[in-house]
Design an enzyme around this catalytic site. Structure first.
Site, PDB file in Angstrom:
ATOM      1  N   ARG A 161      -0.056  13.996  13.343  1.00 56.08           N
ATOM      2  CA  ARG A 161       0.729  14.015  12.076  1.00 56.08           C
ATOM      3  C   ARG A 161       0.860  15.362  11.274  1.00 56.08           C
ATOM      4  O   ARG A 161       0.312  15.587   9.737  1.00 56.08           O
ATOM      5  CB  ARG A 161       0.130  12.805  10.774  1.00 56.08           C
ATOM      6  N   LYS A 196       1.049  -1.252   0.033  1.00 50.63           N
ATOM      7  CA  LYS A 196      -0.189   0.060  -0.115  1.00 50.63           C
ATOM      8  C   LYS A 196       0.828   1.335  -0.131  1.00 50.63           C
ATOM      9  O   LYS A 196       0.666   1.922  -0.619  1.00 50.63           O
ATOM     10  CB  LYS A 196      -1.151  -0.351   1.214  1.00 50.63           C
ATOM     11  N   ASN A 197       1.743   1.793   0.993  1.00 55.29           N
ATOM     12  CA  ASN A 197       2.494   2.243   1.118  1.00 55.29           C
ATOM     13  C   ASN A 197       3.650   2.637   0.276  1.00 55.29           C
ATOM     14  O   ASN A 197       4.407   3.990   0.360  1.00 55.29           O
ATOM     15  CB  ASN A 197       3.165   2.536   2.469  1.00 55.29           C
ATOM     16  N   ARG A 205      -8.933  -0.635   4.280  1.00 54.29           N
ATOM     17  CA  ARG A 205      -7.946   0.616   3.797  1.00 54.29           C
ATOM     18  C   ARG A 205      -6.372  -0.155   3.358  1.00 54.29           C
ATOM     19  O   ARG A 205      -5.995  -0.280   2.231  1.00 54.29           O
ATOM     20  CB  ARG A 205      -7.627   0.968   4.662  1.00 54.29           C
ATOM     21  N   ASP A 256       4.876   0.746  12.462  1.00 63.99           N
ATOM     22  CA  ASP A 256       3.431  -0.315  11.516  1.00 63.99           C
ATOM     23  C   ASP A 256       3.204  -1.500  11.973  1.00 63.99           C
ATOM     24  O   ASP A 256       2.275  -2.430  11.329  1.00 63.99           O
ATOM     25  CB  ASP A 256       3.237   0.672  10.200  1.00 63.99           C
ATOM     26  N   CYS A 285      -5.551  13.121  13.164  1.00 65.42           N
ATOM     27  CA  CYS A 285      -5.745  11.700  12.569  1.00 65.42           C
ATOM     28  C   CYS A 285      -5.656  10.876  14.421  1.00 65.42           C
ATOM     29  O   CYS A 285      -5.418  10.863  14.574  1.00 65.42           O
ATOM     30  CB  CYS A 285      -4.897  10.590  11.638  1.00 65.42           C
TER      31      CYS A 285
END
Ligand code: EPU
Length: 419
Positions: free
Chosen positions: A122, A22-23, A399, A307, A117
Site C-alpha cells: 500500500r 467509515k470510508n 475500527r 472489502d 500493512c
C-alpha cells in the site's frame, strides 16, 4: 485485548439500522481542514478509526464538538499544527488523507509515511506525484513526507493516476479545490465514498464535476465556507450483514441503507440463491436452506469490492459446490483463509486465487483476526459453525463496525465480548 465469543448455529432474523460509512467519514472529517468555518456532520459512525481521525485533526488545532449520537461539529479556524505523527499514522493509514487539505489550506504539511500493512504494501506515491504536479515541493526525510505548496499556493494540473486509488483520488480532489485554476483527475476512483466527499466539498463551496466517473474536474476557488453534510450509509457494513444472514440461512431487514451502491454484491447473493428486496432506504434478504457457491473477482467500483472478499469467502465455505475467489487489489488479502481452515473450511490458495469447496459444516475453534474485513469473515464463519468460536484481536473489528456484537444480538445471535 478484547475477544468475541460466538455460539454458532442460529439463523439471523430481525431488523437493524446500518451506520454511516467509515470510508466516507474519514475523508469528510479531513475536508474540515479546508475551511475556517464550521462543518456540521451527521450520521458519523462511532468507530475506532473515526476517533483516531478526530484526535489527529484535533491536535492540528481543529475544535471538535460531539452532538447527539452521530453528530460532529468541526471548526478549523485555529489550525496551527500541520503534523500527522508516526504514532497515529501507524495505527491508521487513512491519516494520509490530511496531506492534500493541509497543503491546500495551510501551504505546508508533515505527514508520517505509512508503512506496510497486513493486506499489502500500500504505497502512496500516486498521492505524492499528483500533488507535485500541482506544484507542491515534497521530499521524504526520516520517515516523514515534508510538503510545501510554495508562495503562490497549489495550481491546477492534469493528473492521470497509474492505477485506480480511492484515498489518492480523495487527497488530490481535496488539494485541488483551493488550487489556482482547473485540475482534471483521470483514472479517478468511482467509489461512492468519493462521491460523498465531493458532495460535502460542493456544499462547502467547491466547484467539482464528474465525481463518480473516472474523470473528475475541479475548478479551484479562493476559499470554502461552513456547511452541513450527512455521511452516506456504509455499503460494506450493509454487505457484511447480508452475508451473515445468507450464511446462517436467516432472514433480515437492514434499514437506513440502500442497495444503490451494492449491485455487484447483491448480484452475487442472488446467484447464491438469496431472495432480496430493495426499498428506497432498506434491504430485505431471505436466505435459502443452503447457499450455492459463487465465484468472485475483486476490482475497483462498480465491480465487486475487495472489502467484501473475505465475507464471501466465509459464505462459500459452507455453500454447495466450489468457487474461485480472485483478489486483484491487494497482494496479501487472504490472511483469513488459514483461520477459516481452522474452523474446518476447505480452501486452497494459489497466489491471488483461492479455491473454496463448500463443506457441510464448520466447527467452532479459537481463531485470530488479522485485519478488519478478515475479522468480519471470521464472525460470519463463527455464526455458522457448530459450537463456540472465540475470535481474538477484535480491535480490528472495532475500527470499522459500530457495536457489532450488539447489532448481531438484535438479530438473535449469541455473541459476547470478553474483556
Ligand atoms: N496503490 C499504489 N500506490 C498508491 C496508491 C495505491 O500502488 O499511491 C495501490 C494499493 O497498494 C492497492 C491499490 O493501489 O494495491 C488500490 O489501493 P487504494 O489506494 O484504492 O486503497 P486505499 O485508498 O488505501 C481504500 C479503502 C480500503 C479499500 C480500498 C480499495 C479507505 C480509508 N480505505 O483504501 O478500505 O480496501 O480503498 O477499495 O477508504 C477497509 O475499509 O477495510 C479498507 C481496507
Amino acid at each position: 485485548m478484547d475477544k468475541l465469543l460466538i455460539q454458532g448455529g442460529l439463523p439471523l432474523s430481525g431488523e437493524i439500522a446500518i451506520s454511516g460509512a467509515k470510508n466516507a467519514a474519514l475523508p469528510v472529517l479531513c475536508a474540515s481542514l479546508l475551511a475556517p468555518e464550521t462543518l456540521h456532520l451527521s450520521n458519523v459512525p462511532r468507530l475506532k478509526d473515526v476517533s483516531t481521525m478526530l484526535r489527529l485533526i484535533e491536535q492540528m488545532g481543529v475544535a471538535i464538538t460531539r452532538e447527539g449520537v452521530d453528530g460532529v461539529l468541526l471548526n478549523s479556524l485555529g489550525l496551527n499544527n500541520p503534523l500527522a505523527p508516526y504514532d497515529m499514522v501507524k495505527t491508521m493509514r487513512a491519516s494520509i488523507l490530511v496531506l492534500g487539505p493541509l497543503l491546500a489550506r495551510h501551504g505546508e504539511a508533515r505527514v508520517s509515511l505509512p508503512g506496510g500493512c497486513a493486506i499489502g504494501a500500500r504505497p502512496v506515491e500516486q498521492h505524492i506525484k499528483g500533488l507535485q504536479a500541482m506544484g507542491a515541493r515534497i521530499h521524504v526525510e526520516h520517515g516523514y513526507i515534508h510538503a510545501k505548496s510554495g508562495a503562490g499556493g497549489l495550481r491546477g494540473a492534469h493528473i492521470v493516476t497509474d492505477m485506480v486509488t480511492v484515498t489518492g483520488t480523495e487527497n488530490l480532489m481535496m488539494a485541488a479545490v483551493l488550487a489556482e485554476g482547473e485540475t482534471i483527475i483521470e483514472n479517478a476512483a468511482r467509489e461512492p465514498e468519493v462521491v460523498d466527499l465531493a458532495n460535502c466539498l460542493i456544499s462547502m463551496g467547491a466547484r467539482i464535476s464528474g465525481a463518480g466517473s473516472d474523470k473528475i474536474r475541479i475548478h479551484g476557488v479562493a476559499r470554502l465556507h461552513g456547511a452541513s453534510h450527512s455521511i452516506m450509509a456504509d455499503r460494506i457494513e450493509t454487505g457484511t450483514y447480508l452475508c451473515a444472514a445468507a450464511a446462517t440461512g436467516g432472514s433480515i431487514r437492514l434499514t437506513r441503507t440502500s442497495a444503490a451502491c451494492l449491485d455487484a454484491v447483491v448480484d452475487k447473493l442472488l446467484d447464491a440463491g438469496c431472495d432480496i428486496t430493495a426499498e428506497r432506504s432498506a434491504i430485505t434478504l431471505k436466505a435459502p436452506r443452503r447457499l450455492k457457491a459463487v465465484s468472485i473477482r475483486t476490482s475497483p467500483y462498480p465491480a465487486f469490492p475487495t472489502d467484501m472478499q473475505a465475507q464471501f469467502m466465509a459464505i462459500n465455505c459452507v455453500a454447495e459446490g466450489s468457487a474461485v475467489i480472485r483478489e486483484t487489489i491487494f497482494e496479501n488479502r487472504f490472511m483469513h483463509a488459514v483461520e477459516l481452515i481452522r474452523l474446518g473450511a476447505d480452501i486452497k490458495i494459489d497466489a491471488s486465487n483461492a479455491m473454496v469447496t463448500g463443506v457441510e459444516r464448520l466447527e467452532g475453534a479459537t481463531v485470530m483476526a488479522t485485519d478488519l474485513r478478515a475479522s468480519a469473515s471470521l464472525v460470519i464463519a463463527g455464526l455458522v459453525a457448530q459450537g463456540e468460536t472465540l475470535i481474538e484481536r477484535i480491535y480490528h473489528l472495532d475500527r470499522g463496525y459500530e457495536r457489532m456484537e450488539e447489532k448481531l444480538g438484535q438479530l438473535g445471535a449469541q455473541v459476547r465480548r470478553l474483556r
